[in-house]
Design a protein around this motif. Structure first.
Motif, PDB file in Angstrom:
ATOM      1  N   UNK A  12       0.833  -1.207   0.000  1.00 28.24           N
ATOM      2  CA  UNK A  12       0.000   0.000   0.000  1.00 28.24           C
ATOM      3  C   UNK A  12       0.868   1.259   0.000  1.00 28.24           C
ATOM      4  N   UNK A  13       1.852   1.313   0.875  1.00 26.54           N
ATOM      5  CA  UNK A  13       2.728   2.490   0.965  1.00 26.54           C
ATOM      6  C   UNK A  13       3.644   2.618  -0.241  1.00 26.54           C
ATOM      7  N   UNK A  14       3.923   1.513  -0.907  1.00 23.18           N
ATOM      8  CA  UNK A  14       4.750   1.559  -2.120  1.00 23.18           C
ATOM      9  C   UNK A  14       3.934   1.866  -3.373  1.00 23.18           C
ATOM     10  N   UNK A  15       2.629   2.061  -3.213  1.00 21.18           N
ATOM     11  CA  UNK A  15       1.784   2.437  -4.341  1.00 21.18           C
ATOM     12  C   UNK A  15       1.350   1.279  -5.216  1.00 21.18           C
ATOM     13  N   UNK A  43       6.319  -2.042  10.321  1.00 19.71           N
ATOM     14  CA  UNK A  43       6.188  -0.993   9.304  1.00 19.71           C
ATOM     15  C   UNK A  43       7.207   0.116   9.556  1.00 19.71           C
ATOM     16  N   UNK A  44       7.221   0.646  10.777  1.00 20.23           N
ATOM     17  CA  UNK A  44       8.069   1.801  11.071  1.00 20.23           C
ATOM     18  C   UNK A  44       9.556   1.488  10.960  1.00 20.23           C
ATOM     19  N   UNK A  45       9.969   0.302  11.360  1.00 18.04           N
ATOM     20  CA  UNK A  45      11.397  -0.004  11.287  1.00 18.04           C
ATOM     21  C   UNK A  45      11.872  -0.181   9.844  1.00 18.04           C
ATOM     22  N   UNK A  46      10.950  -0.375   8.916  1.00 21.32           N
ATOM     23  CA  UNK A  46      11.334  -0.546   7.518  1.00 21.32           C
ATOM     24  C   UNK A  46      11.362   0.736   6.699  1.00 21.32           C
ATOM     25  N   UNK A  47      10.980   1.843   7.298  1.00 15.50           N
ATOM     26  CA  UNK A  47      10.915   3.107   6.559  1.00 15.50           C
ATOM     27  C   UNK A  47      12.298   3.742   6.506  1.00 15.50           C
ATOM     28  N   UNK A  48      12.678   4.168   5.303  1.00 14.54           N
ATOM     29  CA  UNK A  48      14.047   4.624   5.088  1.00 14.54           C
ATOM     30  C   UNK A  48      14.294   6.085   5.441  1.00 14.54           C
ATOM     31  N   UNK A  49      13.405   6.983   5.060  1.00 12.13           N
ATOM     32  CA  UNK A  49      13.683   8.408   5.275  1.00 12.13           C
ATOM     33  C   UNK A  49      12.971   8.925   6.524  1.00 12.13           C
ATOM     34  N   UNK A  50      13.562   9.925   7.121  1.00 11.09           N
ATOM     35  CA  UNK A  50      12.976  10.535   8.322  1.00 11.09           C
ATOM     36  C   UNK A  50      11.614  11.150   8.008  1.00 11.09           C
ATOM     37  N   UNK A  51      11.502  11.785   6.856  1.00 15.55           N
ATOM     38  CA  UNK A  51      10.248  12.419   6.441  1.00 15.55           C
ATOM     39  C   UNK A  51       9.125  11.380   6.324  1.00 15.55           C
ATOM     40  N   UNK A  52       9.405  10.285   5.619  1.00 13.93           N
ATOM     41  CA  UNK A  52       8.405   9.221   5.464  1.00 13.93           C
ATOM     42  C   UNK A  52       8.065   8.584   6.802  1.00 13.93           C
ATOM     43  N   UNK A  53       9.073   8.425   7.664  1.00  9.18           N
ATOM     44  CA  UNK A  53       8.852   7.855   8.992  1.00  9.18           C
ATOM     45  C   UNK A  53       7.862   8.704   9.778  1.00  9.18           C
ATOM     46  N   UNK A  54       8.093  10.012   9.807  1.00  6.93           N
ATOM     47  CA  UNK A  54       7.219  10.912  10.556  1.00  6.93           C
ATOM     48  C   UNK A  54       5.796  10.909   9.997  1.00  6.93           C
ATOM     49  N   UNK A  55       5.668  10.966   8.674  1.00  6.83           N
ATOM     50  CA  UNK A  55       4.340  10.975   8.051  1.00  6.83           C
ATOM     51  C   UNK A  55       3.588   9.674   8.315  1.00  6.83           C
ATOM     52  N   UNK A  56       4.290   8.570   8.202  1.00  9.71           N
ATOM     53  CA  UNK A  56       3.662   7.264   8.418  1.00  9.71           C
ATOM     54  C   UNK A  56       3.246   7.099   9.872  1.00  9.71           C
ATOM     55  N   UNK A  57       4.120   7.508  10.775  1.00 12.36           N
ATOM     56  CA  UNK A  57       3.823   7.411  12.208  1.00 12.36           C
ATOM     57  C   UNK A  57       2.571   8.218  12.554  1.00 12.36           C
ATOM     58  N   UNK A  58       2.452   9.408  12.010  1.00 11.15           N
ATOM     59  CA  UNK A  58       1.281  10.255  12.257  1.00 11.15           C
ATOM     60  C   UNK A  58       0.025   9.621  11.662  1.00 11.15           C
ATOM     61  N   UNK A  59       0.131   9.135  10.433  1.00 10.23           N
ATOM     62  CA  UNK A  59      -1.031   8.540   9.768  1.00 10.23           C
ATOM     63  C   UNK A  59      -1.519   7.287  10.502  1.00 10.23           C
ATOM     64  N   UNK A  60      -0.602   6.427  10.904  1.00 13.60           N
ATOM     65  CA  UNK A  60      -0.992   5.177  11.554  1.00 13.60           C
ATOM     66  C   UNK A  60      -1.473   5.395  12.987  1.00 13.60           C
ATOM     67  N   UNK A  61      -1.068   6.496  13.592  1.00 11.09           N
ATOM     68  CA  UNK A  61      -1.509   6.809  14.965  1.00 11.09           C
ATOM     69  C   UNK A  61      -3.005   7.099  15.023  1.00 11.09           C
ATOM     70  N   UNK A  62      -3.622   7.356  13.881  1.00 10.91           N
ATOM     71  CA  UNK A  62      -5.065   7.633  13.862  1.00 10.91           C
ATOM     72  C   UNK A  62      -5.896   6.348  13.946  1.00 10.91           C
ATOM     73  N   UNK A  63      -5.249   5.206  13.734  1.00  8.22           N
ATOM     74  CA  UNK A  63      -5.965   3.926  13.762  1.00  8.22           C
ATOM     75  C   UNK A  63      -6.120   3.418  15.193  1.00  8.22           C
ATOM     76  N   UNK A  64      -7.158   2.626  15.407  1.00 12.29           N
ATOM     77  CA  UNK A  64      -7.305   1.948  16.695  1.00 12.29           C
ATOM     78  C   UNK A  64      -6.104   1.015  16.868  1.00 12.29           C
ATOM     79  N   UNK A  65      -5.517   1.008  18.065  1.00  7.34           N
ATOM     80  CA  UNK A  65      -4.283   0.262  18.301  1.00  7.34           C
ATOM     81  C   UNK A  65      -4.509  -0.863  19.318  1.00  7.34           C
TER      82      UNK A  65
END
Length: 132
Positions: A12-15, A43-65
């Motif tokens: 999904x994240x790779x399009x 998911x988070x440990x596999x993200x390469x760039x700091x920018x993508x890490x931050x965006x993904x972390x914010x997006x996934x934080x909206x989900x029920x955990x």
């Protein structure tokens, strides 16, 4: 509510566009996706760039955990692994045993592409998300 395995999130994240990523997209729109701590970690440990890490972390934080592993799950995971091994099936990754067992115990359907989950569907009652 459904749980989505890391393999589907990666696509999904790779399009990638396939039936699984379309099912994830639909479930996200419906608000029916939850995420487990173990999947979030993968998911988070596999993200390469700091920018993508931050965006993904914010997006996934909206989900029920959900917390997927703990003292009560240890024995259930070991029992499921041993049950499948006695049938001649060895699951390659402990993380998959934990994810599948958590979903079975909590009656949460799992959206996955990893073939290691199929024995859990066939022998232990894991509910596979159906998609069209």
């Amino acid at each position: 509510m459904i749980i989505v395995d890391t393999s589907v999130w990666i696509d999904y994240f790779n399009g990638s566009e396939n039936s699984l990523t379309h099912a994830l997209d639909k479930a996200l729109i419906d608000g029916s996706v939850a995420i487990g701590d173990l999947i979030l970690l993968e998911i988070l440990q596999g993200i390469k760039t700091e920018r993508d890490y931050k965006q993904t972390k914010i997006a996934l934080a909206t989900l029920e955990q959900y917390e997927m592993f703990g003292n009560t799950m240890v024995l259930k995971c070991a029992e499921n692994f041993r049950f499948l091994r006695k049938k001649g099936i060895t699951i390659r990754k402990t993380n998959d045993v934990i994810i599948a067992t958590f979903c079975i115990e909590n009656k949460l359907p799992l959206l996955f592409s990893d073939r290691d989950f199929i024995p859990f569907v066939e022998h232990l009652g894991l509910i596979e998300v159906t998609y069209s």
